[in-house]
Write a protein that holds these residues in place. Structure first.
Motif, PDB file in Angstrom:
ATOM      1  N   UNK A 152      -6.153  -3.627  -5.453  1.00 39.90           N
ATOM      2  CA  UNK A 152      -6.325  -5.067  -5.132  1.00 39.90           C
ATOM      3  C   UNK A 152      -6.240  -5.737  -6.683  1.00 39.90           C
ATOM      4  N   UNK A 153      -7.222  -5.209  -7.668  1.00 34.50           N
ATOM      5  CA  UNK A 153      -7.470  -6.123  -8.730  1.00 34.50           C
ATOM      6  C   UNK A 153      -6.309  -5.867  -9.999  1.00 34.50           C
ATOM      7  N   UNK A 154      -5.798  -4.551  -9.718  1.00 37.75           N
ATOM      8  CA  UNK A 154      -4.668  -4.337 -10.867  1.00 37.75           C
ATOM      9  C   UNK A 154      -3.371  -4.550 -10.466  1.00 37.75           C
ATOM     10  N   UNK A 187       0.652  -1.201   0.155  1.00 34.20           N
ATOM     11  CA  UNK A 187      -0.067   0.063   0.019  1.00 34.20           C
ATOM     12  C   UNK A 187       0.865   1.114  -0.045  1.00 34.20           C
ATOM     13  N   UNK A 188       1.922   1.184   0.899  1.00 33.06           N
ATOM     14  CA  UNK A 188       2.907   2.570   0.908  1.00 33.06           C
ATOM     15  C   UNK A 188       3.549   2.575  -0.414  1.00 33.06           C
ATOM     16  N   UNK A 189       3.937   1.313  -1.059  1.00 34.84           N
ATOM     17  CA  UNK A 189       4.647   1.440  -2.318  1.00 34.84           C
ATOM     18  C   UNK A 189       3.652   2.202  -3.226  1.00 34.84           C
ATOM     19  N   UNK A 235     -12.605   1.958  -8.133  1.00 37.48           N
ATOM     20  CA  UNK A 235     -12.229   2.679  -6.774  1.00 37.48           C
ATOM     21  C   UNK A 235     -10.821   2.529  -6.560  1.00 37.48           C
ATOM     22  N   UNK A 236     -10.109   3.402  -5.740  1.00 34.27           N
ATOM     23  CA  UNK A 236      -8.857   3.304  -5.607  1.00 34.27           C
ATOM     24  C   UNK A 236      -8.462   1.817  -5.200  1.00 34.27           C
ATOM     25  N   UNK A 292      -0.325  -7.552 -10.729  1.00 31.57           N
ATOM     26  CA  UNK A 292       0.685  -7.188 -11.903  1.00 31.57           C
ATOM     27  C   UNK A 292       2.044  -7.235 -11.029  1.00 31.57           C
ATOM     28  N   UNK A 293       2.243  -7.186  -9.911  1.00 31.91           N
ATOM     29  CA  UNK A 293       3.416  -7.099  -9.137  1.00 31.91           C
ATOM     30  C   UNK A 293       3.475  -8.398  -8.324  1.00 31.91           C
TER      31      UNK A 293
END
Lengths: 287, 358
Positions: A195-197, A103-105, A189-190, A201-202
């Protein structure tokens, strides 16, 4: 040594010749032996009784296997407690760190907010401080919070390590902004973007971070030694080292403990090496 | 009265000291296909970003369907955008990509059958029905483009924004997709803003074109108006291929100008006698024989393009003027050639190029 393949001048494909292959494999074989030898030695020591430990000439495989070290380990020490503590604390830290760091990243990599650069620089400075320099102030803080001798004493300080934020940030920065804009326009939403993108992807970055964090906690010695005094709450590293008393060192017992202690981390590595190696390779091949 | 879908009212956008959009006033009608045309960095993509909510305007107001959207998050603006890079979600299948915008509709997300039907409809519109189970990395550029379009189409937005959607495709595919996009627009009939730097794309697709430069709308008009009556030197030079020739001249009064040793008559006003001017001549308007307004010179270069030949002429004070000669032609470098211009094709601009004499 290296043979130029093909007749055209612009072909630069180099294939190693048999002597080169032989030398390469010999070096790799030697490196493998050097790596595995300590394990074999520990294995051998763990199944010897005290007398055959010091027999001369030393024997790699004792005539009679001695399981007494393992029996003693489980019956007379808190080995199972230490293993549980280590795995429980390691997993807790890993899961919490993945959530917090991701989340921070994400916010540092892709969101705009006031003070972003100051926070970034502060975190970067925190990375530069050696752990040993933090031990004493950390001890006072944890003591004042009344957390000494608890799991929290081991979990909370580890969460503050910002290194993982920078690791994950580099993965998120490489994702195109357009993906995120597109998701926002698509009604996400953010939280859904995150969570979904972002997370899927990471995923390889998350695996690398998880393995590193867990291994770091699994082998952590100094801080648990300071923060935990109760034997049953101790972690494996400190626990095993406590098997060595002032006057007698029971090498057989220590070897048995050390050998068993490597099992969970080996399983973890084998299970995740597919992601782990793929990621190291992809980053190696990128440039 | 035609209904207005989008309105930009005195919109400015600054990035630190750089002014990306300068006082933009623009009305876009429902069902209109509007093309923003201009060179890189002229602010055309910024306009899309402002409308989509990706960027906030520094000042001014933006309306969608009469509703002020300045302070609305992108997801509440009901606009869909197709990005230059398509921005497909690489870890999801084509079907999941198309479904993504539908997920935010809580009422719809419980109705699985309806969602499946909507995905199928959108996929059919852009002809990718057989690719639904694939993931984007397994698709070609053209197919990805179509998936991006389907994802934009699926939730039936008020406005479509397209940011150079064809620029990553090869020339042949671009032609096909251009045709496909126009047909699609006719079918769905929603206001579309299309950004491109390719003037041919703009001319063939647009109902109206906004020519942009350095953050300002230089001219807004139909392709024909933009081509035939460019308001300044920039528009005249940017639209049309080969580029318009600009020659320094002086007004002779009475709609005549002196350019080097040639006297040209224009259908446009040339101002008072002696006024310095810039005369614009499109290479494609030239007739390859002597006529009313003649320009004559020695051929210094010859480019054969297949259907015609572009000749570069020099004469006295005028150098490097290009004219189109239809067909191959037998002229060679060093020969003398003469071209003539109808008065309506002699464009007259101010000396600084920032305006025209009408």
């Amino acid at each position: 040594m290296w043979k130029l393949i093909g007749k055209q001048r612009n072909v630069v494909s180099l294939r190693p010749t048999p002597p080169v292959i032989t030398v390469s494999y010999s070096v790799l074989f030697l490196a493998a032996i050097v790596s595995i030898l300590p394990f074999l030695y520990i294995l051998s020591t763990s199944v010897k009784d005290t007398q055959s430990l010091f027999s001369y000439p030393p024997e790699w495989i004792p005539e009679q296997l001695f399981w007494g070290n393992y029996v003693k380990l489980f019956q007379e020490t808190s080995f199972l407690n230490w293993t549980f503590n280590t795995i429980f604390i390691g997993l807790s830290i890993t899961i919490l760190k993945l959530i917090i760091d991701a989340m921070a990243a994400y916010s540092l990599a892709k969101l705009q907010f006031i003070g972003k650069h100051i926070i970034s620089s502060t975190l970067l400075m925190a990375v530069a401080i050696p752990v040993a320099a933090l031990i004493i102030p950390l001890f006072f803080i944890v003591r004042d919070m009344g957390l000494l001798n608890t799991y929290w004493a081991l979990i909370l300080p580890a969460l503050a390590n910002p290194l993982g934020i920078f690791l994950l940030r580099s993965f998120i920065v490489s994702l195109p902004d357009e993906l995120i804009h597109s998701a926002r326009l698509d009604g996400a939403s953010e939280w859904r973007v995150f969570t979904q993108l972002i997370l899927p992807l990471i995923s390889s970055g998350l695996v690398v971070h998880a393995v590193f964090t867990f291994m770091l906690q699994y082998t952590n010695f100094l801080w648990p030694l300071v923060a935990i005094q109760t034997e049953t709450r101790q972690v494996l590293t400190v626990g095993i080292s406590s098997l060595k008393s002032n006057f007698v060192v029971d090498w057989g017992l220590i070897s048995a403990a050390s050998l068993l202690a490597t099992i969970p981390i080996t399983i973890l590595f084998i299970a995740l090496q597919r992601f782990f190696l793929a990621q190291s390779l992809s980053s190696a091949l990128k440039g | 009265m035609t209904e207005i879908a989008i309105e930009f009212r005195s919109v400015f956008k600054k990035f630190d000291d750089f002014v990306a959009i300068r006082n933009l006033n623009l009305l876009i009608r429902k069902q209109e296909f509007l093309v923003l045309l201009g060179p890189s960095g002229c602010g055309k993509s910024t306009i899309l970003n402002l409308l989509a909510g990706i960027e906030d305007p520094t000042s001014g107001e933006i309306f969608v369907n009469g509703k002020l959207v300045n302070y609305l998050l992108p997801r509440y603006r009901n606009v869909a955008m197709v990005f230059q890079s398509y921005a497909l979600y690489p870890h999801m299948t084509v079907a999941k990509n198309i479904e993504y915008p539908l997920k935010s509709d809580k009422g719809l997300s419980r109705n699985r059958d309806k969602i499946t039907k909507m995905i199928a409809q959108a996929a059919e519109l852009v002809d990718i029905t057989d690719q639904l189970s694939k993931k984007p990395p397994a698709l070609s550029g053209g197919q990805r483009q179509r998936v991006a379009l389907a994802r934009a189409l699926v939730r039936d937005p008020e406005v479509f924004l397209m940011d150079e959607p064809l620029s990553n495709l090869d020339a042949q595919l671009r032609d096909t997709m251009r045709y496909h996009l126009i047909n699609l627009h006719r079918k769905i009939g929603k206001a579309t803003i299309y950004v491109t730097h390719d003037q041919q794309e703009a001319m063939t697709m647009a109902d109206r074109i906004v020519v942009m430069n350095e953050g300002s709308a230089q001219q807004i008009g139909t392709p024909l108006e933009i081509y035939n009556s460019p308001v300044n030197k920039f528009v005249a030079g940017f639209v049309g291929h080969p580029r318009m020739n600009f020659l320094p001249g002086k007004s002779l009064g009475n709609r005549s100008v002196q350019v080097g040793e040639f006297k040209l008559t224009s259908s446009r006003d040339t101002g008072q006698k002696g006024t310095p001017l810039v005369v614009g001549l499109r290479p494609t308007d030239a007739k390859s024989k002597k006529g009313y307004n003649n320009v004559e010179g020695k051929i210094t270069a010859r480019e054969f393009t297949g259907t015609d030949t572009i000749l570069t002429l020099s004469s006295g004070s005028i150098e490097g003027v290009r004219f189109r000669h239809i067909g191959g032609g037998s002229d060679i470098e060093g020969d003398t050639a003469c071209f003539s211009y109808a008065p309506e094709n002699v464009h007259i601009f101010n000396e600084d190029g920032k305006g025209r004499f009408s």
